[in-house]
Design a protein around this motif. Structure first.
Motif, PDB file in Angstrom:
ATOM      1  N   UNK A  11      40.896  26.066  55.528  1.00 27.00           N
ATOM      2  CA  UNK A  11      41.358  24.873  56.239  1.00 27.00           C
ATOM      3  C   UNK A  11      40.244  23.862  56.402  1.00 27.00           C
ATOM      4  N   UNK A  12      40.600  22.598  56.318  1.00 24.76           N
ATOM      5  CA  UNK A  12      39.618  21.551  56.558  1.00 24.76           C
ATOM      6  C   UNK A  12      39.368  21.446  58.057  1.00 24.76           C
ATOM      7  N   UNK A  13      38.203  20.924  58.394  1.00 28.94           N
ATOM      8  CA  UNK A  13      37.884  20.738  59.811  1.00 28.94           C
ATOM      9  C   UNK A  13      38.826  19.701  60.419  1.00 28.94           C
ATOM     10  N   UNK A  14      39.059  19.815  61.714  1.00 29.64           N
ATOM     11  CA  UNK A  14      39.889  18.828  62.400  1.00 29.64           C
ATOM     12  C   UNK A  14      39.274  17.443  62.287  1.00 29.64           C
ATOM     13  N   UNK A  15      40.124  16.459  62.200  1.00 31.32           N
ATOM     14  CA  UNK A  15      39.690  15.075  62.164  1.00 31.32           C
ATOM     15  C   UNK A  15      39.112  14.690  63.529  1.00 31.32           C
ATOM     16  N   UNK A  16      37.964  14.033  63.529  1.00 35.76           N
ATOM     17  CA  UNK A  16      37.397  13.585  64.799  1.00 35.76           C
ATOM     18  C   UNK A  16      38.201  12.391  65.327  1.00 35.76           C
ATOM     19  N   UNK A  17      38.004  12.088  66.592  1.00 32.79           N
ATOM     20  CA  UNK A  17      38.701  10.949  67.198  1.00 32.79           C
ATOM     21  C   UNK A  17      38.354   9.656  66.475  1.00 32.79           C
ATOM     22  N   UNK A  18      37.086   9.496  66.120  1.00 31.88           N
ATOM     23  CA  UNK A  18      36.653   8.283  65.428  1.00 31.88           C
ATOM     24  C   UNK A  18      37.283   8.190  64.037  1.00 31.88           C
ATOM     25  N   UNK A  19      37.344   9.319  63.337  1.00 27.54           N
ATOM     26  CA  UNK A  19      37.959   9.322  62.006  1.00 27.54           C
ATOM     27  C   UNK A  19      39.446   8.996  62.097  1.00 27.54           C
ATOM     28  N   UNK A  20      40.116   9.559  63.085  1.00 29.05           N
ATOM     29  CA  UNK A  20      41.542   9.271  63.279  1.00 29.05           C
ATOM     30  C   UNK A  20      41.754   7.784  63.537  1.00 29.05           C
ATOM     31  N   UNK A  21      40.898   7.179  64.353  1.00 27.67           N
ATOM     32  CA  UNK A  21      41.010   5.749  64.630  1.00 27.67           C
ATOM     33  C   UNK A  21      40.799   4.915  63.379  1.00 27.67           C
ATOM     34  N   UNK A  22      39.859   5.326  62.521  1.00 26.31           N
ATOM     35  CA  UNK A  22      39.622   4.595  61.269  1.00 26.31           C
ATOM     36  C   UNK A  22      40.862   4.613  60.383  1.00 26.31           C
ATOM     37  N   UNK A  23      41.489   5.785  60.263  1.00 21.92           N
ATOM     38  CA  UNK A  23      42.687   5.903  59.431  1.00 21.92           C
ATOM     39  C   UNK A  23      43.862   5.158  60.047  1.00 21.92           C
ATOM     40  N   UNK A  24      43.987   5.221  61.375  1.00 24.42           N
ATOM     41  CA  UNK A  24      45.034   4.450  62.053  1.00 24.42           C
ATOM     42  C   UNK A  24      44.907   2.966  61.737  1.00 24.42           C
ATOM     43  N   UNK A  25      43.707   2.452  61.873  1.00 29.72           N
ATOM     44  CA  UNK A  25      43.454   1.025  61.656  1.00 29.72           C
ATOM     45  C   UNK A  25      43.744   0.633  60.213  1.00 29.72           C
ATOM     46  N   UNK A  39      51.918  11.698  65.666  1.00 32.08           N
ATOM     47  CA  UNK A  39      51.973  11.854  64.204  1.00 32.08           C
ATOM     48  C   UNK A  39      50.605  12.175  63.605  1.00 32.08           C
ATOM     49  N   UNK A  40      49.670  12.514  64.464  1.00 33.11           N
ATOM     50  CA  UNK A  40      48.327  12.838  63.983  1.00 33.11           C
ATOM     51  C   UNK A  40      48.340  14.059  63.064  1.00 33.11           C
ATOM     52  N   UNK A  41      49.112  15.078  63.442  1.00 33.24           N
ATOM     53  CA  UNK A  41      49.190  16.281  62.614  1.00 33.24           C
ATOM     54  C   UNK A  41      49.765  15.962  61.239  1.00 33.24           C
ATOM     55  N   UNK A  42      50.797  15.106  61.217  1.00 34.11           N
ATOM     56  CA  UNK A  42      51.400  14.686  59.947  1.00 34.11           C
ATOM     57  C   UNK A  42      50.366  13.993  59.065  1.00 34.11           C
ATOM     58  N   UNK A  43      49.599  13.087  59.666  1.00 37.15           N
ATOM     59  CA  UNK A  43      48.579  12.360  58.915  1.00 37.15           C
ATOM     60  C   UNK A  43      47.519  13.308  58.384  1.00 37.15           C
ATOM     61  N   UNK A  44      47.026  14.180  59.239  1.00 36.86           N
ATOM     62  CA  UNK A  44      45.964  15.092  58.837  1.00 36.86           C
ATOM     63  C   UNK A  44      46.429  16.044  57.731  1.00 36.86           C
ATOM     64  N   UNK A  45      47.660  16.528  57.840  1.00 35.09           N
ATOM     65  CA  UNK A  45      48.175  17.467  56.828  1.00 35.09           C
ATOM     66  C   UNK A  45      48.269  16.799  55.460  1.00 35.09           C
ATOM     67  N   UNK A  61      34.423  10.875  53.789  1.00 33.67           N
ATOM     68  CA  UNK A  61      34.179  10.646  52.357  1.00 33.67           C
ATOM     69  C   UNK A  61      35.445  10.145  51.675  1.00 33.67           C
ATOM     70  N   UNK A  62      36.580  10.743  52.033  1.00 35.51           N
ATOM     71  CA  UNK A  62      37.848  10.308  51.427  1.00 35.51           C
ATOM     72  C   UNK A  62      38.196   8.886  51.858  1.00 35.51           C
ATOM     73  N   UNK A  63      37.910   8.547  53.109  1.00 37.58           N
ATOM     74  CA  UNK A  63      38.139   7.183  53.599  1.00 37.58           C
ATOM     75  C   UNK A  63      37.350   6.191  52.752  1.00 37.58           C
TER      76      UNK A  63
END
Length: 286
Positions: A11-25, A39-45, A61-63
């Protein structure tokens, strides 16, 4: 085992709060879609599944990869297909299609001076535009204008549009259809698959459109606009902006059908609400 198979199971590591905000934006800026905490789980999956395919080990890195100019644009398109394709089915909201059938019969009674133009926004894999086409074909059957209609389906997902253009569905997908409609508008293929008959498929065109770029869309003078199960992904102010732009593209006397509960309190000086307790719809004055 294929190369990388062992690593793929980790499994990949959980997304940090900052990473989640970057993807949201990023998603909201490019598509208008808001990914909330639910929908964070949906995005991360979906991100992690694509990252495993590419051998990328962290979200940052993927971002950087998907935002890296022209090269990133290709990967962004691949990712978007995973994040935006929604569940759909034929005649998803029955009362809306019943309202449409009544509306079309009323238009036909007064005679048609030109073909009816119908628009399905967020058409996904094609079930909605083909449902709209079946309603129009049934309403026009036996009149002097059996082919006087065209349906345009638009979506942001290229893979969904490819499925819509193919027009091939499994038997379970056809279950919501009345038997006579299934027999009239689909032809059996092998392995329990069915294809939209050529005469109906010829009346449906599917094209890519980001609703944030409605100003560039060529559609105008539409007789019917269906925009259901799409606005719920946007902020309230953006929903109103989208609706105002759609209203401007509706022909006088045209019908716009929305998803029940997707917008509250919206008004437009040129539109009148349709009196129907089961459907949220408007007609354009004139």
């Amino acid at each position: 085992m294929q190369p990388g198979g062992v690593w793929a199971l980790k499994p990949l590591a959980d997304m940090t709060h900052e990473e989640f905000q970057d993807w949201q934006k990023l998603l909201e800026e490019r598509t208008g879609v808001v990914v909330n905490d639910r929908r964070r789980t949906f995005l991360q999956a979906n991100l992690s599944a694509r990252m495993r395919e590419l051998g990328v080990t962290d979200y940052a890195s993927y971002y950087r990869q998907v935002t890296d100019g022209p090269r990133g644009a290709v990967e962004w398109s691949n990712l978007l297909d995973r994040l935006t394709v929604q569940e759909t089915r034929f005649f998803r909201h029955g009362p809306s299609f019943e309202l449409l059938a009544d509306y079309l019969r009323g238009r036909i009674e007064t005679g048609l001076s030109r073909p009816l133009e119908i628009w399905s926004l967020g058409c996904s894999s094609g079930e909605e535009p083909y449902s709209l086409a079946m309603v129009a074909a049934e309403a026009l059957a036996g009149t002097p204008w059996p082919d006087h209609f065209a349906v345009t389906g638009t979506d942001i997902s290229l893979s969904a549009l490819a499925k819509a253009r193919e027009g091939v569905y499994g038997a379970r997908r056809l279950e919501p259809l009345a038997t006579e409609l299934a027999e009239r508008y689909f032809q059996a293929l092998d392995a329990g698959r069915y294809k939209v008959v050529p005469s109906l498929a010829a009346r449906v065109c599917c094209a890519r459109l980001n609703v944030l770029e409605l100003a560039k869309a060529p559609m105008s003078g539409m007789d019917v606009i269906f925009c259901q199960n799409l606005l719920i992904y946007f902020r309230r102010w953006r929903r109103r902006d989208i609706l105002n732009r759609l209203a401007d593209r509706l022909a006088p006397g045209g019908l716009m059908v929305l998803g029940v509960g997707e917008v509250v309190g919206w008004e437009h000086p040129e539109l009148e609400p349709v009196a129907n307790e089961q459907v949220l719809a408007f007609t354009r004055k004139g």
